[in-house]
Write a protein that holds these residues in place. Structure first.
Motif, PDB file in Angstrom:
ATOM      1  N   LEU C  66       0.831  -1.216   0.000  1.00  0.00           N
ATOM      2  CA  LEU C  66       0.000   0.000   0.000  1.00  0.00           C
ATOM      3  C   LEU C  66       0.863   1.263   0.000  1.00  0.00           C
ATOM      4  N   HIS C  67       2.037   1.154   0.584  1.00  0.00           N
ATOM      5  CA  HIS C  67       2.955   2.300   0.709  1.00  0.00           C
ATOM      6  C   HIS C  67       4.312   1.801   0.200  1.00  0.00           C
ATOM      7  N   PRO C  68       4.417   1.614  -1.123  1.00  0.00           N
ATOM      8  CA  PRO C  68       5.544   0.853  -1.664  1.00  0.00           C
ATOM      9  C   PRO C  68       6.914   1.471  -1.345  1.00  0.00           C
ATOM     10  N   SER C  69       7.911   0.590  -1.282  1.00  0.00           N
ATOM     11  CA  SER C  69       9.247   1.030  -0.881  1.00  0.00           C
ATOM     12  C   SER C  69       9.895   1.941  -1.911  1.00  0.00           C
ATOM     13  N   GLU C  70       9.501   1.823  -3.154  1.00  0.00           N
ATOM     14  CA  GLU C  70      10.025   2.726  -4.184  1.00  0.00           C
ATOM     15  C   GLU C  70       8.922   2.977  -5.180  1.00  0.00           C
ATOM     16  N   ILE C  71       8.690   4.213  -5.499  1.00  0.00           N
ATOM     17  CA  ILE C  71       7.687   4.500  -6.536  1.00  0.00           C
ATOM     18  C   ILE C  71       8.043   5.815  -7.224  1.00  0.00           C
ATOM     19  N   LYS C  72       7.813   5.839  -8.513  1.00  0.00           N
ATOM     20  CA  LYS C  72       8.118   7.050  -9.283  1.00  0.00           C
ATOM     21  C   LYS C  72       6.998   8.059  -9.081  1.00  0.00           C
ATOM     22  N   LYS C 121      -3.842  14.137   1.648  1.00  0.00           N
ATOM     23  CA  LYS C 121      -4.121  12.760   1.270  1.00  0.00           C
ATOM     24  C   LYS C 121      -3.005  12.299   0.348  1.00  0.00           C
ATOM     25  N   ASP C 122      -2.400  11.180   0.670  1.00  0.00           N
ATOM     26  CA  ASP C 122      -1.394  10.618  -0.229  1.00  0.00           C
ATOM     27  C   ASP C 122      -2.128   9.839  -1.322  1.00  0.00           C
ATOM     28  N   PRO C 123      -2.089  10.318  -2.551  1.00  0.00           N
ATOM     29  CA  PRO C 123      -2.887   9.655  -3.603  1.00  0.00           C
ATOM     30  C   PRO C 123      -2.422   8.225  -3.868  1.00  0.00           C
ATOM     31  N   ILE C 124      -1.131   7.980  -3.702  1.00  0.00           N
ATOM     32  CA  ILE C 124      -0.613   6.643  -3.986  1.00  0.00           C
ATOM     33  C   ILE C 124      -1.190   5.637  -2.989  1.00  0.00           C
ATOM     34  N   ARG C 129      -5.068   1.554  -1.253  1.00  0.00           N
ATOM     35  CA  ARG C 129      -5.906   1.113  -0.137  1.00  0.00           C
ATOM     36  C   ARG C 129      -7.330   0.861  -0.634  1.00  0.00           C
ATOM     37  N   ALA C 130      -7.823   1.830  -1.408  1.00  0.00           N
ATOM     38  CA  ALA C 130      -9.192   1.687  -1.905  1.00  0.00           C
ATOM     39  C   ALA C 130      -9.306   0.524  -2.881  1.00  0.00           C
ATOM     40  N   GLY C 131      -8.224   0.205  -3.565  1.00  0.00           N
ATOM     41  CA  GLY C 131      -8.256  -0.856  -4.562  1.00  0.00           C
ATOM     42  C   GLY C 131      -7.940  -2.227  -3.998  1.00  0.00           C
TER      43      GLY C 131
END
Lengths: 160, 290, 361
Positions: C66-72, C121-124, C129-131
């Motif tokens: 849900l809160h990935p370790s690396e994301i662009k 709100k963190d969109p990522i 979470r919603a998905g």
């Protein structure tokens, strides 16, 4: 020598005299002399044993030194402040800085050795005088340390 | 209960994205000192810049180099421009100050809390600034001078290492001529042409007369300078909750997600950067490494 | 699930641990395996039965997804003297998580408070979470590092799931009690073969939870911890733990609530393409608190203290609850075996009579 009423009026803004007893002020008044300095006049020079202590009433003075060919202004002193405190301690070697007037000064001047011998003959007065002096020197030392930490630009980076 | 997925795929652009910067064009560049520059930015084409209140900051992005928090230093009464006074202290700030008129930067924000402009209404205002710390206070000065009758006396005490490191020198002398305004400037080390004070900024307290209970103080500068300043004010009986500070910590997101700017229970980015000294009292002091 | 377009992630064995991996069939589950955990140790072990969910939580939690370790965060392109910013990849994956424990649900709730319910709100995180669909499995085999009972977060899931299962193995029978927590859960259940649970199965399921509760030996006195830590910034115990702590940050990586990230900007050799990435960060890193004249927290002591004090004390000030759910991961995955329950107990037991107040007067 200056009349006591006049002396009290002249020294109203002098924080260094807070805590002095009326008889202390009388002793000081007896030793005080009113002096005037013009702009750019040198009050004392580096290395000079000028032997005088001043309470500035009006105007301002800068303490300066030439280091590596560059004149540096290290501190300005203004109405309500004291100058020449080293004349109150039995030090040799004279002033470390030059004191130059930057705006016309009216001050009370005291002969250092006379003031010192008054302190010695009246230890209670001497104690209050030295306490005032220590407060003044503590302020200067704190200010010097604050300058040393270069607090506006690179705090914590020791100055070379 | 868990929020349940909508059956269709979700597009991240659908939500307002606090991580997404917008482009801004540099409309003017003013060199302040050897290492400090003020850039004035405007949005390209249509669209107005976000409103800001004095004390807020933005995250400024120099293309490819990175992003840093920079306080807004311009006039809150001029909504067409956002000004940033930037001192070069690293790769990103160096990239930002070498940008030219017509170049673009990207920004997120403005973020953060305001200087207490409402609490200060009707009161005397004491501003204490050190070095680059005058920049976040300049919007306060603009605001007070624009609404002069709403505030009491304005006293600006400003300290810098040397005369050539003073910001906004021309403006300082202009402000000193404003009604009921006193500007005292001091440097640690003067040069022969210097006519102001020489000594630490805290000494300037001796040369102004203010009523502590009727004065709102706003202070900005390196933390160590503020600690000395606070001690000077406390000695003169200024109440802790009428002393406001702008705090600085490492910041990566500006919206409370990255955790870097935490100071005790606070996030400097969203709970600050402006705090009362009463709030900060327990958490300041480098030796404690809080 | 596959048919609904969800990737199913559940317990699998990889890298000598049980953690979330793709589940395509029942054979992917760790049948007959459990874990043995202690301070600084995690070992897989064979069970004597064929339980599918007979293990305690491994290193990964919902946070990893849900809160990935690396994301662009975005790509930027330079063109004609200016540049433009392109959006990120855009599509959040839809995932169903199987085998989620009560402590993990609590941890996701804690992250919700930080990343969704606070001012921004963190969109990522929000989209992921919603998905997500959550199929919890009530914990039957807590490990020795677990202390969810002290934190009030487990071992039985009370809310926050779509479906919650309890695995009941009794002699020759191997059954699952299913509880429905949402409409999505009901919908999912409707597509499967099931029968109404018997009173006996319900009773046995309660017994699974009661047994799990009884097996948790580790105690943590949560009441008053927030104040205790604030009043003991200068306690000598911090020096003691700092002499053992390697400042490696493992505890922050495995912690299901630690949310700190950093941002990295990079550009390619031509300078025409730039990217910004968001990556997990740790308050144990020296550079974490860096400002232009140096780091605020130089010593390991100050960094351990920041981590623990944030987790157990400031978190209450910031988000109205503890940042700890009692999962014990930070204990098991600490290479030095540092145990926060022991550290807090030591602070409590040996609070100096003339303690230096946190107020710094």
């Amino acid at each position: 020598m200056i009349g006591i009423q006049e002396f009290i009026q002249y020294t109203k803004g002098q924080s260094i005299l807070e805590g002095f007893e009326p008889q202390d002020l009388e002793r000081l008044a007896a030793l005080a002399k009113e002096v005037h300095f013009k702009r750019d006049q040198i009050v004392f020079r580096e290395g000079e044993t000028h032997g005088r202590f001043y309470l500035i009433m009006d105007g301002s003075v800068v303490l300066e030194i030439t280091a590596g060919g560059h004149p540096m202004l290290l501190q300005t002193l203004h109405g309500g402040e004291a100058m020449g405190w080293s004349s109150l301690v039995d030090s040799e070697g004279g002033a470390h800085f030059q004191a130059r007037v930057i705006s016309p000064v009216r001050a009370l001047s005291f002969d250092g050795p006379s003031l010192r011998s008054t302190c010695e003959s009246d230890p209670a007065f001497g104690y209050r005088m030295m306490k005032a002096l220590l407060t003044l020197v503590t302020e200067r030392l704190d200010a010097s340390r604050m300058q040393l930490v270069d607090m506006y630009s690179n705090p914590g980076v020791a100055r070379a | 209960m868990t929020v349940i997925a909508e059956p269709e795929l979700l597009d991240s652009t659908a939500l307002a994205d606090p991580f997404r910067p917008q482009l801004a064009r540099i409309a003017s560049v003013t060199r302040e000192t050897s290492d400090t520059v003020t850039i004035s930015t405007e949005l390209p084409a249509t669209g107005s810049l976000p409103q800001f209140v004095p004390g807020q900051f933005s995250m400024l992005y120099a293309y490819g180099a990175g992003e840093v928090p920079i306080s807004i230093s311009g006039d809150p009464g001029n909504p067409d421009r956002l000004d940033y006074t930037i001192r070069s202290v690293g790769a990103v700030t160096t990239a930002l100050i070498t940008r030219k008129v017509g170049d673009y930067v990207a920004m997120r924000g403005p973020f953060g809390t305001s200087w207490p402009m409402e609490a200060a209404a009707g009161e005397d205002v004491l501003l204490v600034a050190g070095g680059i710390g005058l920049a976040p206070l300049r919007p306060v000065i603009y605001h007070i001078l624009r609404h002069r009758s709403e505030y009491g006396r304005l006293v600006i005490l400003y300290g810098a290492r040397s005369p050539k490191e003073l910001l906004f020198r021309k403006e300082l002398s202009g402000w000193s001529k404003s009604p009921d305004t006193q500007v005292l400037t001091t440097v640690d080390y003067g040069e022969p042409s210097w006519r102001g004070y020489v000594g630490v900024v805290t000494k300037l307290f001796n040369f102004v007369s203010l009523r502590p209970e009727r004065t709102i103080t706003m202070m900005c500068g390196p933390e160590i300078m503020m600690r000395f300043g606070i001690r000077g004010l406390q000695g003169r009986k200024f109440p802790d909750d009428r002393i406001y500070l702008s705090m600085e910590r490492n910041m990566k997101c500006a919206v409370g997600f990255c955790g870097h700017c935490q100071m005790g229970p606070y996030f400097i980015c969203k709970d600050g950067p402006v705090f009362t000294y009463g709030q900060m009292r327990h958490w300041m002091g480098d030796l404690r490494e809080l | 699930m596959d048919q609904r377009g969800y990737e199913v992630l559940g317990p699998t064995i990889h890298d000598s641990a049980i953690s979330y991996g793709p589940i395509h069939a029942i054979e992917d589950l760790p049948e007959g395996w459990t874990s043995e955990q202690g301070p600084g140790s995690y070992r897989l072990k064979r069970r004597t039965d064929g339980a599918l969910f007979g293990y305690a939580t491994g290193p990964k939690s919902l946070k990893n997804f849900l809160h990935p370790s690396e994301i662009k965060l975005f790509t930027a392109e330079r063109t004609n003297g200016t540049f433009r910013i392109l959006s990120n990849d855009g599509l959040a994956p839809r995932r169903a998580f199987l085998g989620v424990r009560a402590c993990e649900l609590a941890a996701a709730g804690v992250q919700d408070r930080v990343l969704i319910e606070d001012r921004f709100k963190d969109p990522i995180y929000s989209q992921r979470r919603a998905g997500s669909i959550v199929i919890a499995v009530n914990c039957s085999d807590p490990s020795s590092v677990c202390f969810c009972t002290s934190m009030g977060t487990g071992p039985r899931a009370k809310a926050g799931y779509d479906l919650a299962l309890t695995e009941v193995i009794d002699g020759g029978t191997h059954e699952f009690l299913v509880e429905v927590g949402s409409e999505t859960g009901a919908d999912l259940l409707a597509g499967t073969e099931y029968s109404e649970a018997s009173e006996e199965l319900r009773r046995k399921s309660d017994e699974v939870t009661a047994r799990a509760e009884r097996s948790i030996q580790r105690q943590f006195e949560n009441a008053g911890v927030a104040e205790l830590l604030k009043e003991n910034f200068d306690h000598p115990r911090w020096d003691d733990v700092a002499s053992r702590c390697l400042a490696c940050g493992n505890c922050t990586m495995v912690c299901p609530t630690c949310f700190c990230v950093t941002v990295e900007d990079m550009s390619d050799v031509t300078g025409d393409h730039a990217e910004r990435w968001r990556k997990w960060d740790s308050c144990f890193a020296l550079g974490f608190s860096y400002i232009h004249y140096g780091s605020v927290r130089l010593s390991t002591k100050s960094r351990y203290r920041q981590w623990l004090t944030h987790k157990l004390s400031y978190w209450h000030d910031q988000f109205g609850e503890s940042g700890c759910v009692g999962c014990g991961r930070c204990i098991a995955w600490c290479p030095a075996g540092i145990d926060l329950t022991e550290e807090v107990a030591a602070l409590r037991a040996a609070a100096p009579a003339e303690k230096t107040n946190g107020g710094g007067e």
